[in-house]
Design an enzyme around this catalytic site. Structure first.
Site, PDB file in Angstrom:
ATOM      1  N   GLY A  73       0.432   1.382   1.514  1.00 15.39           N
ATOM      2  CA  GLY A  73       0.417  -0.042   1.149  1.00 15.39           C
ATOM      3  C   GLY A  73       1.762  -0.675   1.447  1.00 15.39           C
ATOM      4  N   ARG A 100       7.333  -2.608   0.968  1.00 13.69           N
ATOM      5  CA  ARG A 100       8.539  -3.439   1.117  1.00 13.69           C
ATOM      6  C   ARG A 100       8.253  -4.631   2.012  1.00 13.69           C
ATOM      7  NH1 ARG A 100      12.508  -0.837   5.533  1.00 13.69           N
ATOM      8  NH2 ARG A 100      10.969   0.232   6.789  1.00 13.69           N
ATOM      9  N   ASP A 160      12.899   0.980  -2.987  1.00 15.45           N
ATOM     10  CA  ASP A 160      13.496  -0.244  -3.525  1.00 15.45           C
ATOM     11  C   ASP A 160      12.897  -1.507  -2.926  1.00 15.45           C
ATOM     12  OD1 ASP A 160      14.461  -0.130  -0.983  1.00 15.45           O
ATOM     13  OD2 ASP A 160      16.590  -0.099  -1.518  1.00 15.45           O
ATOM     14  N   ARG A 216      -4.700  -2.155   9.974  1.00 13.84           N
ATOM     15  CA  ARG A 216      -4.266  -0.894  10.579  1.00 13.84           C
ATOM     16  C   ARG A 216      -5.398   0.125  10.505  1.00 13.84           C
ATOM     17  NH1 ARG A 216       1.491  -0.867   8.828  1.00 13.84           N
ATOM     18  NH2 ARG A 216       1.836  -2.925   7.948  1.00 13.84           N
ATOM     19  N   ASP A 241      -1.065   4.659   9.826  1.00 18.48           N
ATOM     20  CA  ASP A 241      -0.770   3.362   9.206  1.00 18.48           C
ATOM     21  C   ASP A 241       0.061   2.488  10.135  1.00 18.48           C
ATOM     22  OD1 ASP A 241       0.970   5.612   8.421  1.00 18.48           O
ATOM     23  OD2 ASP A 241       2.280   4.027   7.666  1.00 18.48           O
TER      24      ASP A 241
HETATM   25  P1  AMP Z   1       7.181   2.725   7.472  1.00 20.05           P
HETATM   26  O1  AMP Z   1       7.948   3.981   7.695  1.00 20.05           O
HETATM   27  O2  AMP Z   1       8.017   1.486   7.531  1.00 20.05           O
HETATM   28  O3  AMP Z   1       5.947   2.641   8.311  1.00 20.05           O
HETATM   29  O4  AMP Z   1       6.696   2.803   5.971  1.00 20.05           O
HETATM   30  C1  AMP Z   1       5.816   3.766   5.465  1.00 20.05           C
HETATM   31  C2  AMP Z   1       5.455   3.437   4.046  1.00 20.05           C
HETATM   32  O5  AMP Z   1       6.591   3.524   3.202  1.00 20.05           O
HETATM   33  C3  AMP Z   1       4.896   2.045   3.836  1.00 20.05           C
HETATM   34  O6  AMP Z   1       3.927   2.105   2.832  1.00 20.05           O
HETATM   35  C4  AMP Z   1       6.085   1.262   3.391  1.00 20.05           C
HETATM   36  O7  AMP Z   1       5.739   0.130   2.654  1.00 20.05           O
HETATM   37  C5  AMP Z   1       6.811   2.285   2.539  1.00 20.05           C
HETATM   38  N1  AMP Z   1       8.250   2.020   2.465  1.00 20.05           N
HETATM   39  C6  AMP Z   1       9.159   2.188   3.439  1.00 20.05           C
HETATM   40  N2  AMP Z   1      10.390   1.847   3.024  1.00 20.05           N
HETATM   41  C7  AMP Z   1      10.267   1.449   1.744  1.00 20.05           C
HETATM   42  C8  AMP Z   1      11.176   0.973   0.744  1.00 20.05           C
HETATM   43  N3  AMP Z   1      12.477   0.840   0.988  1.00 20.05           N
HETATM   44  N4  AMP Z   1      10.670   0.656  -0.451  1.00 20.05           N
HETATM   45  C9  AMP Z   1       9.372   0.789  -0.724  1.00 20.05           C
HETATM   46  N5  AMP Z   1       8.464   1.222   0.154  1.00 20.05           N
HETATM   47  C10 AMP Z   1       8.893   1.564   1.384  1.00 20.05           C
HETATM   48 MG    MG Z   2       4.528   1.446   8.597  1.00 15.71          MG
END
Ligand code: AMP
Ligand code: MG
Length: 486
Positions: free
Chosen positions: A90, A93, A125, A183, A252
């Site tokens: 989900g 951020r 965060d 996605r 995702d």
């Molecule tokens: P990503 O690596 O950007 O594709 O993120 C993978 C998952 O981790 C997604 O659900 C993001 O929303 C979550 N996520 C990544 N960085 C953060 C963060 N700093 N705080 C909260 N959720 C995160």
């Molecule tokens: Mg992602």
């Protein structure tokens, strides 16, 4: 602030989907937002005019501190296979500010990335750092100019707050524009809830939004699968064309619209090596350059699994149909890949020996650590460097074979050169250049960043400015590594 004169035209459809699909949530205000970069060209394409809005107000708007009228912010639920392991995810951020409909009736998600915690944040965060957000801005805009489907970047705003990772970093928020944020992982999330009505709702939504031409189809689920297979093949062939390595092809991070999405540890290959991996967390090379097509197929198989209940009431029959469709991937990829490589070499028509000619060039490049982009520039006579490597005897022998094959084109050199020039970029976002401009930006000097962005707007054109951006990193530099920066 008068946002109406800007031209926002919100029509928020995703927020009307069942409660389980979304969480109504707002960006968490930040201390002292300051606009770092703004994409006026993209704003114009969206039919938005910010010319009369003061920088201060842009900073407030694109940090999420003050939302325009008509915005209805939500975080989206999704799941996904990360490095092969299924997880509930989900928007942890990110927050969707709303769906803007342009004058041509095109619908765009306007999303903040790095906008604070949401119910999906788990232990994170909810924030993002300046470097990775600017990196996404640079590379997504470069991909767009390379004619590769992608999400776009409208703005980056510094938050004035620290983000704690391995080091203390400056916080920032990226405004991302996408034709949607559906996605493969969205389907996985809904499918695992075992609620056929919800699955039907998601398919209807997807078809209405992206593929209205299959609305009347007898088997929408299977047709949706077929459409996505071809779009994803086109996408990954484009990545292979320019040497792009996404780096984190989790389900995702695969968009249902066929756009490149979620620029994390991605980077462009310099010296040709099919095993190239940049991401520090991809220890086994799952997402290496040459694995990208098979991972695309793997992700599509996960997508197909979600659709099973709607493909046929009999599960076994549904699986049989879906498997057959998924297995059409290989042939279609092979054909599209070889045609793409023919274009890169200026080859018209088809000759039996094309495949071996292409493979021999790639093998030579690999053995000799030749730069992928610049080898094609050399063949187009656009190589500024005249690297000694191209005097290699084996290369010269290969080049003669290529010249012979060009004769089969039966047309003029202008024709094949113009084909080559339309698909072989002269400039790509070279890793060392990207790092250089990010470092300056971190130290408040934005001019190298802006210059790089400008150069990347015209990757297929020979300009005076481009020359400085064509060289690969000096070989003395240690192996380039990228980090997720989350
Ligand atoms: P990503 O690596 O950007 O594709 O993120 C993978 C998952 O981790 C997604 O659900 C993001 O929303 C979550 N996520 C990544 N960085 C953060 C963060 N700093 N705080 C909260 N959720 C995160
Ligand atoms: Mg992602």
């Amino acid at each position: 602030m008068l946002f109406n004169e800007v031209g926002w035209n919100f029509d928020n459809t995703y927020s009307k989907l069942p409660d389980s699909f979304i969480s109504k949530t707002s960006p968490i205000p930040v201390k002292s937002p300051e606009l770092t970069i703004f994409n006026y060209n993209l704003a114009e394409e969206l039919g938005l005019n910010f010319s009369s809005i003061k920088k201060d107000d842009l900073s407030k708007l694109f940090s999420g501190n003050s939302l325009p009228e008509g915005s209805k912010s939500i975080a989206q639920a999704y799941a996904g296979h990360q490095f092969g392991h299924f997880t509930m995810l989900g928007d942890g951020r990110a927050v969707l500010m709303g769906e803007h409909v342009s004058k041509n009736n095109e619908r765009f998600d306007i999303q903040f990335k790095g906008s604070g915690q949401t119910p999906f944040s788990r232990n994170g965060d909810g924030r993002a750092a300046l470097g990775p957000m600017l990196r996404e801005y640079i590379i997504s805009e470069a991909m767009h100019s390379l004619n590769i489907p992608t999400t776009r970047s409208l703005a980056v705003v510094k938050t004035g707050e620290d983000v704690i990772r391995e080091n203390i970093l400056q916080g920032a928020i990226l405004t991302r524009v996408a034709s949607s944020h559906l996605r493969v992982g969205t389907f996985q999330y809904v499918a695992m809830r075992n609620n056929e009505n919800e699955l039907r709702t998601l398919i209807d939504y997807t078809i209405n939004r992206h593929y209205p031409n299959i609305k009347k189809s007898k088997n929408q689920a299977i047709d949706l699968l077929k459409v996505l297979i071809e779009l994803q093949i086109d996408l990954v062939v484009n990545w292979m064309r320019v040497g792009f390595i996404h780096g984190v092809m989790n389900t995702d991070n695969m968009s249902i619209s066929g756009e490149t999405i979620d620029y994390g540890p991605c980077a462009f290959m310099d010296a040709y090596d099919p095993q190239t991996v940049f991401s520090s967390i991809d220890e086994l090379g799952r997402y290496a350059y040459f694995n990208q097509p098979s991972i695309t197929k793997w992700n599509l198989a996960r997508f197909a699994e979600c659709l099973i209940p709607l493909i046929d009431p009999k599960k076994e029959k549904a699986i049989e149909i879906a498997t057959k469709v998924i297995n059409s991937f290989d042939k279609s990829y092979e054909t599209k890949w070889i045609n793409m490589m023919r274009d890169k070499l200026g080859l018209f028509g088809q000759d039996q020996k094309d495949q071996i000619l292409i493979i021999d060039l790639l093998t030579w490049m690999h053995k000799n650590k030749a730069d992928y982009t610049n080898t094609f520039c050399f063949l187009m006579d656009e190589n500024f460097q005249h690297s000694k490597i191209y005097n290699d005897e084996n290369f010269l022998i290969w080049k003669e074979r290529w010249k012979e094959r060009l004769k089969l084109n039966n047309n003029t050199p202008e024709k094949y050169l113009s084909l080559m020039k339309s698909v072989n970029p002269l400039v790509i976002p070279r890793n060392h250049k990207v790092e250089e401009v990010l470092e300056s930006a971190n130290n408040n000097d934005l001019s190298p960043l802006k210059k790089l962005i400008k150069v990347l707007e015209k990757p297929y054109e020979k300009t005076k400015e481009n020359i400085d951006y064509q060289s690969p990193a000096p070989s003395s530099e240690k192996k380039y590594k990228t980090f997720c920066g989350t």
